[in-house]
Design a protein around this motif. Structure first.
Motif, PDB file in Angstrom:
ATOM      1  N   ALA A   1       0.832  -1.209   0.000  1.00 19.37           N
ATOM      2  CA  ALA A   1       0.000   0.000   0.000  1.00 19.37           C
ATOM      3  C   ALA A   1       0.865   1.256   0.000  1.00 19.37           C
ATOM      4  N   ALA A   2       1.899   1.269   0.830  1.00 17.86           N
ATOM      5  CA  ALA A   2       2.782   2.441   0.896  1.00 17.86           C
ATOM      6  C   ALA A   2       3.514   2.646  -0.423  1.00 17.86           C
ATOM      7  N   THR A   3       3.961   1.545  -1.032  1.00 16.10           N
ATOM      8  CA  THR A   3       4.669   1.647  -2.308  1.00 16.10           C
ATOM      9  C   THR A   3       3.766   2.224  -3.396  1.00 16.10           C
ATOM     10  N   LEU A   4       2.543   1.712  -3.485  1.00 14.29           N
ATOM     11  CA  LEU A   4       1.605   2.207  -4.499  1.00 14.29           C
ATOM     12  C   LEU A   4       1.227   3.662  -4.239  1.00 14.29           C
ATOM     13  N   PHE A   5       1.014   4.006  -2.975  1.00 14.04           N
ATOM     14  CA  PHE A   5       0.601   5.366  -2.637  1.00 14.04           C
ATOM     15  C   PHE A   5       1.664   6.385  -3.035  1.00 14.04           C
ATOM     16  N   PHE A   6       2.905   6.129  -2.644  1.00  9.87           N
ATOM     17  CA  PHE A   6       3.959   7.101  -2.936  1.00  9.87           C
ATOM     18  C   PHE A   6       4.417   7.041  -4.400  1.00  9.87           C
ATOM     19  N   ALA A   7       4.083   5.953  -5.101  1.00  8.97           N
ATOM     20  CA  ALA A   7       4.418   5.870  -6.521  1.00  8.97           C
ATOM     21  C   ALA A   7       3.515   6.776  -7.349  1.00  8.97           C
ATOM     22  N   VAL A   8       2.259   6.935  -6.923  1.00 12.17           N
ATOM     23  CA  VAL A   8       1.315   7.751  -7.710  1.00 12.17           C
ATOM     24  C   VAL A   8       1.202   9.168  -7.170  1.00 12.17           C
TER      25      VAL A   8
END
Length: 240
Positions: free
Chosen positions: A81-88
């Motif tokens: 979740a953290a990876t996807l959030f900060f990626a977008v």
């Protein structure tokens, strides 16, 4: 040929040149560096967030209780979740409002204006994108030259007037023209042609200022009195 005919022919020639202009190597490098910096910022934020989650999980497992299968799954979900959030999430700060440019410190004004100009690019006609790239490159070169320039000096006032006031006013004036009227001729020129001429003048002016700063000709820069003495500036563009 009348003066109006000559003015219109000159504007059309400028539009054709801008239309044919390929992005410069400097502009390409500038765009590539900006994209690389954005990727680095995104990866950095992801690494910090994931590291914090893993550190918290380790501390919990050592100080409270083993995580177990469910705890490990929860940690994995948090990492995803953290990876996807900060990626977008946008990597950079939002573009400044045009009114804020007058308050930006002089040494940061070129880069801030360049950032603002990039956000206006989608609303500008395609033939002037080459001029926008050229101005962006010159603003990037201008930034380090202003680092040692006294904010209160007349030369600084001329730079601020051109970069922080006249350039944004030109773009704002064009934006006020309704889309159907931007290719309608008025006084021998269309708003698209007026915009192209204005950006060319500003591009040339920034180049002259950069040269004078490099040569130390601050007195000459301060006394040039740079104004866009053409009728498309400001509200007159909006009335086209």
């Amino acid at each position: 040929m009348t003066d109006v005919d000559r003015l219109s022919a000159r504007a059309e020639e400028l539009m054709e040149r801008a239309r044919a202009r390929a992005p410069s190597t400097a502009a390409d490098k500038r765009l590539r560096r900006r994209r690389e910096a954005e990727v680095v910022r995104r990866v950095g934020r992801i690494a910090i967030a994931d590291g914090a989650i893993l550190f918290g999980a380790i501390v919990f497992a050592l100080a409270v209780a083993p995580l177990g299968i469910m705890g490990a799954m929860l940690v994995a979900l948090l990492l995803v979740a953290a990876t996807l959030f900060f990626a977008v999430l946008p990597a950079g700060s939002g573009a400044p409002e045009v009114e804020q440019l007058a308050q930006v410190p002089l040494k940061a004004l070129p880069r801030t204006t360049e950032h603002w100009l990039d956000t206006q690019r989608p609303a500008l006609p395609a033939p002037v994108h080459g001029l926008v790239d050229s101005i962006g490159v010159k603003l990037e070169f201008l930034a380090p030259q202003l680092a040692l320039l006294d904010e209160a000096s007349p030369a600084a006032g001329e730079v601020r007037k051109l970069v922080g006031e006249q350039l944004p006013e030109l773009i704002k004036g064009y934006a006020r023209v309704p889309e159907p009227l931007r290719r309608v001729e008025r006084n021998g020129l269309t708003p698209d042609q007026q915009l192209a001429q204005g950006l060319q003048v500003i591009d040339d002016e920034i180049a002259q200022m950069s040269t004078q700063l490099a040569q130390g000709d601050l007195d000459l820069l301060a006394t040039r009195g740079r104004y866009l003495q053409i009728k498309y500036q400001g509200d007159e563009v909006g009335g086209a």
